[in-house]
Design an enzyme around this catalytic site. Sequence first.
Site, PDB file in Angstrom:
ATOM      1  N   MET A  81     -11.390  -6.509   5.455  1.00 27.33           N
ATOM      2  CA  MET A  81     -10.539  -5.552   6.175  1.00 27.33           C
ATOM      3  C   MET A  81     -10.126  -6.154   7.517  1.00 27.33           C
ATOM      4  O   MET A  81     -10.969  -6.620   8.283  1.00 27.33           O
ATOM      5  CB  MET A  81     -11.280  -4.229   6.411  1.00 27.33           C
ATOM      6  CG  MET A  81     -11.452  -3.358   5.169  1.00 27.33           C
ATOM      7  SD  MET A  81      -9.902  -2.897   4.358  1.00 27.33           S
ATOM      8  CE  MET A  81      -9.064  -1.978   5.644  1.00 27.33           C
ATOM      9  N   MET A 103     -12.221   3.951  -0.332  1.00 20.15           N
ATOM     10  CA  MET A 103     -12.891   4.183   0.948  1.00 20.15           C
ATOM     11  C   MET A 103     -13.641   5.506   0.821  1.00 20.15           C
ATOM     12  O   MET A 103     -13.232   6.536   1.378  1.00 20.15           O
ATOM     13  CB  MET A 103     -11.864   4.198   2.082  1.00 20.15           C
ATOM     14  CG  MET A 103     -11.360   2.800   2.430  1.00 20.15           C
ATOM     15  SD  MET A 103      -9.772   2.825   3.256  1.00 20.15           S
ATOM     16  CE  MET A 103      -8.689   2.945   1.830  1.00 20.15           C
ATOM     17  N   MET A 127      -9.334   7.823  -0.196  1.00 21.94           N
ATOM     18  CA  MET A 127     -10.190   8.163   0.949  1.00 21.94           C
ATOM     19  C   MET A 127     -10.760   9.562   0.751  1.00 21.94           C
ATOM     20  O   MET A 127     -10.055  10.458   0.289  1.00 21.94           O
ATOM     21  CB  MET A 127      -9.368   8.145   2.243  1.00 21.94           C
ATOM     22  CG  MET A 127      -8.629   6.845   2.499  1.00 21.94           C
ATOM     23  SD  MET A 127      -7.816   6.886   4.101  1.00 21.94           S
ATOM     24  CE  MET A 127      -6.804   5.402   4.009  1.00 21.94           C
ATOM     25  N   HIS A 178      -1.128  -1.141  -4.242  1.00 28.84           N
ATOM     26  CA  HIS A 178      -2.436  -0.898  -3.627  1.00 28.84           C
ATOM     27  C   HIS A 178      -2.570   0.601  -3.360  1.00 28.84           C
ATOM     28  O   HIS A 178      -1.744   1.190  -2.662  1.00 28.84           O
ATOM     29  CB  HIS A 178      -2.514  -1.703  -2.324  1.00 28.84           C
ATOM     30  CG  HIS A 178      -3.798  -1.598  -1.575  1.00 28.84           C
ATOM     31  ND1 HIS A 178      -4.898  -2.385  -1.850  1.00 28.84           N
ATOM     32  CD2 HIS A 178      -4.159  -0.815  -0.532  1.00 28.84           C
ATOM     33  CE1 HIS A 178      -5.871  -2.087  -1.004  1.00 28.84           C
ATOM     34  NE2 HIS A 178      -5.456  -1.127  -0.197  1.00 28.84           N
ATOM     35  N   ASP A 224      -4.927   3.538  -1.872  1.00 28.54           N
ATOM     36  CA  ASP A 224      -6.046   3.813  -0.967  1.00 28.54           C
ATOM     37  C   ASP A 224      -6.629   5.187  -1.257  1.00 28.54           C
ATOM     38  O   ASP A 224      -5.987   6.213  -1.030  1.00 28.54           O
ATOM     39  CB  ASP A 224      -5.566   3.763   0.484  1.00 28.54           C
ATOM     40  CG  ASP A 224      -5.197   2.355   0.904  1.00 28.54           C
ATOM     41  OD1 ASP A 224      -6.086   1.493   0.876  1.00 28.54           O
ATOM     42  OD2 ASP A 224      -4.015   2.134   1.237  1.00 28.54           O
ATOM     43  N   ASP A 267      -6.252  -6.645   4.331  1.00 28.90           N
ATOM     44  CA  ASP A 267      -5.656  -5.305   4.318  1.00 28.90           C
ATOM     45  C   ASP A 267      -5.713  -4.736   5.731  1.00 28.90           C
ATOM     46  O   ASP A 267      -6.802  -4.543   6.284  1.00 28.90           O
ATOM     47  CB  ASP A 267      -6.457  -4.432   3.344  1.00 28.90           C
ATOM     48  CG  ASP A 267      -5.925  -3.006   3.224  1.00 28.90           C
ATOM     49  OD1 ASP A 267      -4.840  -2.720   3.773  1.00 28.90           O
ATOM     50  OD2 ASP A 267      -6.608  -2.198   2.569  1.00 28.90           O
ATOM     51  N   SER A 322       0.841  -1.194   0.000  1.00 28.67           N
ATOM     52  CA  SER A 322       0.000   0.000   0.000  1.00 28.67           C
ATOM     53  C   SER A 322       0.879   1.248   0.000  1.00 28.67           C
ATOM     54  O   SER A 322       1.693   1.437   0.907  1.00 28.67           O
ATOM     55  CB  SER A 322      -0.898   0.004   1.238  1.00 28.67           C
ATOM     56  OG  SER A 322      -1.445   1.301   1.402  1.00 28.67           O
TER      57      SER A 322
HETATM   58  C1  DX5 Z   1      -6.133   1.349   5.674  1.00 27.78           C
HETATM   59  C2  DX5 Z   1      -5.727   1.041   4.264  1.00 27.78           C
HETATM   60  C3  DX5 Z   1      -4.567   0.132   4.154  1.00 27.78           C
HETATM   61  C4  DX5 Z   1      -3.299   0.623   4.826  1.00 27.78           C
HETATM   62  C5  DX5 Z   1      -2.678  -0.584   5.451  1.00 27.78           C
HETATM   63  O1  DX5 Z   1      -7.428   1.795   5.712  1.00 27.78           O
HETATM   64  O2  DX5 Z   1      -6.786   0.453   3.554  1.00 27.78           O
HETATM   65  O3  DX5 Z   1      -4.305  -0.210   2.798  1.00 27.78           O
HETATM   66  O4  DX5 Z   1      -2.377   1.226   3.983  1.00 27.78           O
HETATM   67  O5  DX5 Z   1      -1.565  -0.194   6.192  1.00 27.78           O
HETATM   68  P1  DX5 Z   1      -0.750  -1.192   7.095  1.00 27.78           P
HETATM   69  O6  DX5 Z   1      -0.266  -2.316   6.236  1.00 27.78           O
HETATM   70  O7  DX5 Z   1       0.353  -0.352   7.635  1.00 27.78           O
HETATM   71  O8  DX5 Z   1      -1.677  -1.684   8.176  1.00 27.78           O
HETATM   72 ZN    ZN Z   2      -6.340  -0.400   1.582  1.00 31.57          ZN
END
Ligand code: DX5
Ligand code: ZN
Length: 221
Positions: A135, A66, A35, A31, A33, A173, A8
């Site tokens: 998740m 998200m 948001m 990946h 994200d 994730d 990510s």
């Molecule tokens: C959190 C994200 C993840 C995040 C995971 O809401 O969806 O993709 O980057 O981070 P780590 O691997 O550090 O938990």
């Molecule tokens: Zn994610």
Amino acid sequence: MDVAIAPSILSADFVNLEAELARIASADFAHVDVMDNHFVPNLTLGLPVVERIVQVSPVPIDTHLMIEDPDQWAPGFAEAGAASVTFHAEAARAPVRLARELRRLGARAGLALRPATPVEPFLDLLGEFDMVLVMTVEPGFGGQSFLEGTLPKIRRTRQAISEQGLDVWVQVDGGISAATVERAADAGANVFVAGSAVYGSEDAAARIAELRELARASHRH
Ligand code: DX5
Ligand code: ZN
């Protein structure tokens, strides 16, 4: 069902994204994200940035949206060339219609579930998706601890996929590291997102190889 590693970029240096993407060239996906500060209390990046990431990334892009109203916004990410577009079950009004639209646009369609969202309402619809994202933390931030309580849901999801003879990937994730990847793999996950574990390491390629090997070894047992 082979293993895939998707670092990510949430834990990458956002001012040097091209170089940060080059660090994970041995991964299976990057990946990303997205948001919107509404679905989760954090704001990252949107479609124009993802369009550029798709152009410069050495690996295919796995988007994790998200956001509220994915029915309206998710198709744009497929049109931008993301290999995979995952939206949240809690936010989608018509998840099956949206998944069909994403597939029509040439992307893999993913359905994401928050830790407290049951998979059961979707079990008869699994064939409409290419991936289920279970998740393993509350979405919104990197660097949180893996929630052990999500393991039974991973197991039930994988079992239903197997029983129906489907080829649907199960992604995890949140909190995935060398310390947790085996438990997630053993429960049936095959796509592993890791932000802080990969980007927090001096040698991202070594960390990717380590996660892949641990996950494969779990599947062999
Ligand atoms: C959190 C994200 C993840 C995040 C995971 O809401 O969806 O993709 O980057 O981070 P780590 O691997 O550090 O938990
Ligand atoms: Zn994610």
